[in-house]
Design a protein around this motif. Structure first.
Motif, mmCIF file in Angstrom:
data_model
loop_
_atom_site.group_PDB
_atom_site.id
_atom_site.type_symbol
_atom_site.label_atom_id
_atom_site.label_comp_id
_atom_site.label_asym_id
_atom_site.label_seq_id
_atom_site.Cartn_x
_atom_site.Cartn_y
_atom_site.Cartn_z
ATOM 1 N N GLY A 82 18.027 3.302 -3.339
ATOM 2 C CA GLY A 82 17.589 2.954 -1.997
ATOM 3 C C GLY A 82 16.240 3.533 -1.637
ATOM 4 O O GLY A 82 15.685 3.209 -0.588
ATOM 5 N N ILE A 83 15.693 4.400 -2.476
ATOM 6 C CA ILE A 83 14.406 5.024 -2.207
ATOM 7 C C ILE A 83 13.288 4.187 -2.828
ATOM 8 O O ILE A 83 13.343 3.849 -4.011
ATOM 9 N N VAL A 84 12.303 3.859 -2.023
ATOM 10 C CA VAL A 84 11.069 3.233 -2.504
ATOM 11 C C VAL A 84 9.945 4.200 -2.144
ATOM 12 O O VAL A 84 9.533 4.287 -0.985
ATOM 13 N N ALA A 85 9.491 4.962 -3.119
ATOM 14 C CA ALA A 85 8.571 6.070 -2.868
ATOM 15 C C ALA A 85 7.170 5.747 -3.348
ATOM 16 O O ALA A 85 6.985 5.331 -4.498
ATOM 17 N N THR A 86 6.201 5.942 -2.483
ATOM 18 C CA THR A 86 4.796 5.908 -2.886
ATOM 19 C C THR A 86 4.368 7.338 -3.178
ATOM 20 O O THR A 86 4.377 8.190 -2.282
ATOM 21 N N VAL A 87 4.021 7.609 -4.422
ATOM 22 C CA VAL A 87 3.687 8.964 -4.860
ATOM 23 C C VAL A 87 2.189 9.017 -5.137
ATOM 24 O O VAL A 87 1.718 8.571 -6.190
ATOM 25 N N PHE A 88 1.433 9.551 -4.186
ATOM 26 C CA PHE A 88 -0.005 9.714 -4.373
ATOM 27 C C PHE A 88 -0.250 10.922 -5.273
ATOM 28 O O PHE A 88 0.345 11.982 -5.085
ATOM 29 N N GLY A 89 -1.123 10.762 -6.251
ATOM 30 C CA GLY A 89 -1.372 11.827 -7.212
ATOM 31 C C GLY A 89 -0.350 11.854 -8.332
ATOM 32 O O GLY A 89 -0.208 12.874 -9.017
ATOM 33 N N ALA A 90 0.330 10.729 -8.557
ATOM 34 C CA ALA A 90 1.397 10.689 -9.570
ATOM 35 C C ALA A 90 0.864 10.807 -10.987
ATOM 36 O O ALA A 90 1.619 11.150 -11.901
ATOM 37 N N PHE A 140 -3.313 4.577 -8.135
ATOM 38 C CA PHE A 140 -4.249 5.231 -9.043
ATOM 39 C C PHE A 140 -5.634 4.653 -8.790
ATOM 40 O O PHE A 140 -5.775 3.524 -8.330
ATOM 41 N N ARG A 141 -6.657 5.436 -9.100
ATOM 42 C CA ARG A 141 -8.033 4.998 -8.831
ATOM 43 C C ARG A 141 -8.890 4.964 -10.076
ATOM 44 O O ARG A 141 -10.045 4.580 -10.015
ATOM 45 N N GLY A 142 -8.354 5.383 -11.219
ATOM 46 C CA GLY A 142 -9.141 5.420 -12.439
ATOM 47 C C GLY A 142 -8.855 4.224 -13.329
ATOM 48 O O GLY A 142 -8.669 3.083 -12.866
ATOM 49 N N SER A 143 -8.805 4.487 -14.625
ATOM 50 C CA SER A 143 -8.530 3.436 -15.590
ATOM 51 C C SER A 143 -7.079 2.970 -15.482
ATOM 52 O O SER A 143 -6.196 3.715 -15.039
ATOM 53 N N VAL A 185 5.736 1.043 -10.499
ATOM 54 C CA VAL A 185 4.739 -0.002 -10.249
ATOM 55 C C VAL A 185 3.378 0.637 -9.996
ATOM 56 O O VAL A 185 3.130 1.196 -8.921
ATOM 57 N N PRO A 186 2.455 0.611 -10.965
ATOM 58 C CA PRO A 186 1.095 1.113 -10.717
ATOM 59 C C PRO A 186 0.339 0.177 -9.784
ATOM 60 O O PRO A 186 0.441 -1.046 -9.878
ATOM 61 N N MET A 187 -0.429 0.746 -8.853
ATOM 62 C CA MET A 187 -1.189 -0.032 -7.886
ATOM 63 C C MET A 187 -2.572 0.593 -7.723
ATOM 64 O O MET A 187 -2.689 1.789 -7.440
ATOM 65 N N LYS A 188 -3.601 -0.205 -7.921
ATOM 66 C CA LYS A 188 -4.970 0.275 -7.773
ATOM 67 C C LYS A 188 -5.262 0.559 -6.299
ATOM 68 O O LYS A 188 -4.875 -0.235 -5.423
ATOM 69 N N PHE A 189 -5.931 1.689 -6.014
ATOM 70 C CA PHE A 189 -6.278 1.969 -4.626
ATOM 71 C C PHE A 189 -7.528 2.843 -4.569
ATOM 72 O O PHE A 189 -7.950 3.437 -5.560
ATOM 73 N N ASP A 190 -8.104 2.909 -3.378
ATOM 74 C CA ASP A 190 -9.265 3.741 -3.112
ATOM 75 C C ASP A 190 -8.901 4.702 -1.987
ATOM 76 O O ASP A 190 -8.576 4.263 -0.871
ATOM 77 N N PRO A 191 -8.898 6.007 -2.220
ATOM 78 C CA PRO A 191 -8.458 6.941 -1.176
ATOM 79 C C PRO A 191 -9.336 6.948 0.061
ATOM 80 O O PRO A 191 -8.928 7.475 1.098
ATOM 81 N N ARG A 192 -10.533 6.357 -0.031
ATOM 82 C CA ARG A 192 -11.418 6.304 1.138
ATOM 83 C C ARG A 192 -11.323 4.975 1.879
ATOM 84 O O ARG A 192 -12.001 4.776 2.884
ATOM 85 N N ILE A 218 -4.961 2.012 1.274
ATOM 86 C CA ILE A 218 -3.826 2.921 1.452
ATOM 87 C C ILE A 218 -2.654 2.193 2.100
ATOM 88 O O ILE A 218 -1.490 2.370 1.710
ATOM 89 N N LYS A 219 -2.947 1.355 3.091
ATOM 90 C CA LYS A 219 -1.873 0.593 3.750
ATOM 91 C C LYS A 219 -1.172 -0.328 2.761
ATOM 92 O O LYS A 219 0.055 -0.516 2.834
ATOM 93 N N ALA A 220 -1.919 -0.899 1.828
ATOM 94 C CA ALA A 220 -1.330 -1.821 0.864
ATOM 95 C C ALA A 220 -0.334 -1.113 -0.048
ATOM 96 O O ALA A 220 0.734 -1.665 -0.359
#
Length: 403
Positions: free
Chosen positions: A69-77, A100-103, A120-127, A132-134
């Protein structure tokens, strides 16, 4: 395929009845279609449920093919602690979203830790706030592990350890469906600390609790593990130069903790009934070591005779200062500091221990591992003659010791 589906919907049955489409059934019975975006209601509270995630519907026996039941977004994973946390979340049947923001190879090793489609890896930009909302859109749990102990040309201590954490908390508050928010800080975080990183972490804690008073703060001590940033650099330095510099004489006290125990504590917080919400936990190991005592454990594991050079703090700071001075003044990235990290040297000027009145592992019904033994066995890779090279502890004891 779509044409076949339309024919099936419109074709009457033998008795004159027709098959209704799913959309017509939803309109007939008033079923919400919030999963498809047609009923996108917002919640009023900052965290959706004050009782945590203990009430979520679960299916299965609790293994990786179950549904927690947990759907967790883990920043810095993709960092050191992240891989152990993702592994523990995924093996209990949680879906883990990995920004993730790198390769694209950065999160590749994490996908193997869960069942198909659960990591599920998802590309994002911390700025980028929209980015971040996505990555938070489908989550009900947010865990922030982002942090760094040195500066780069693109990110300062305050950017990584404070401003990003503040932005994540504000977005989670606006989201409305986040049931648990966990901010991973560091032991010793204080606005009066000599370390810029620890001051930035303390500012991040205040910003997160200001936006989300129900958030849980975790303060792990120096973490030990296969990919750690203390015993590995020490061992590599010893292999290359034959000695280890003891900054400040090696008298600084701290409580190193096994990284797996920190990941287990975060999962335990998620599993509780919400009693940990709004609390700060200080996660230190069971034993207190000086820098010299921890170095002795490292030398014993790599089976080499200890050789030290005592380095006073002023000299160590002078050796580390040029990198910090040049980091924003040259048109190219500088190497990451290992032993001589100016901010880490400032941290070593004071002891970093768990407070007596703090919430600890015991408050989560956990017993942390002792450092000697399995948690440091990864250091056998630095034995110059292979894993069986050198003398064991028993072989170093004189023969006349035995009766």
């Amino acid at each position: 395929m779509q044409a076949v589906s339309r024919r099936l919907v419109q074709r009457p049955l033998a008795g004159g009845a027709s098959i209704c489409s799913s959309s017509s059934l939803r309109s007939l019975y008033g079923v919400s279609n919030h999963l498809n975006g047609t009923d996108n209601r917002r919640y009023a509270s900052s965290l959706a449920n004050k009782w945590g995630v203990g009430h979520l519907a679960r299916k299965g026996t609790g293994g990786r093919s179950s549904v927690s039941g947990i759907v967790a977004t883990v920043f810095g994973a993709t960092g050191f602690l992240g891989r152990y946390l993702v592994q523990q979340l995924a093996k209990m049947g949680s879906q883990v979203l990995v920004p993730f923001r790198g390769s694209e190879d950065s999160p590749r090793h994490l996908k193997l830790m869960g069942d198909l489609g659960q990591v599920v890896p998802m590309k994002f930009d911390p700025r980028d706030e929209d980015s971040i909302k996505a990555v938070m859109a489908k989550a009900n749990v947010v865990i922030n592990l982002i942090g760094r102990e040195y500066e780069t040309r693109n990110f300062s201590f305050e950017d990584v350890n404070h401003h990003i954490a503040e932005k994540l908390a504000l977005v989670a508050k606006e989201h409305g469906g986040i049931m648990r928010y966990i901010q991973v800080s560091c032991l010793g975080a204080s606005m009066s600390s000599p370390s810029r990183m620890q001051r930035a972490k303390a500012a991040a804690e205040e910003a997160v609790l200001s936006a989300l008073p129900e958030a849980t703060i975790m303060r792990p001590a120096t973490m030990i593990g296969t990919e750690d940033r203390i015993l590995n650099p020490w061992s590599m330095f010893v292999k290359k130069y034959g000695f280890l510099p003891l900054i400040g004489g090696g008298t600084t006290k701290f409580q190193p903790v096994y990284v797996v125990d920190v990941a287990a504590a975060i999962v335990a917080v998620l599993k509780d009934d919400g009693s940990s919400m709004g609390k700060t936990y200080e996660l230190g190991g069971p034993d207190v070591f000086t820098t010299h005592e921890l170095a002795e454990i490292m030398y014993d594991m790599i089976r080499e005779w200890p050789r030290y050079v005592n380095l006073p703090f002023p000299i160590a700071k002078a050796m580390a200062a040029p990198r910090d001075f040049m980091v924003n003044k040259v048109p190219f990235p500088l190497p990451s500091p290992q032993i001589f990290n100016l901010d880490q040297i400032n941290t070593l000027t004071t002891d970093t221990l768990v407070s007596d009145n703090a919430f600890k592992f015991q408050d989560l019904d956990l017993v942390p591992h002792k450092l000697k033994g399995y948690p440091v066995e990864f250091l056998i890779q630095y034995r110059k003659g292979g894993p069986n090279f050198g003398s064991t502890v028993s072989e170093k004891i004189p023969t006349d010791f035995y009766p």
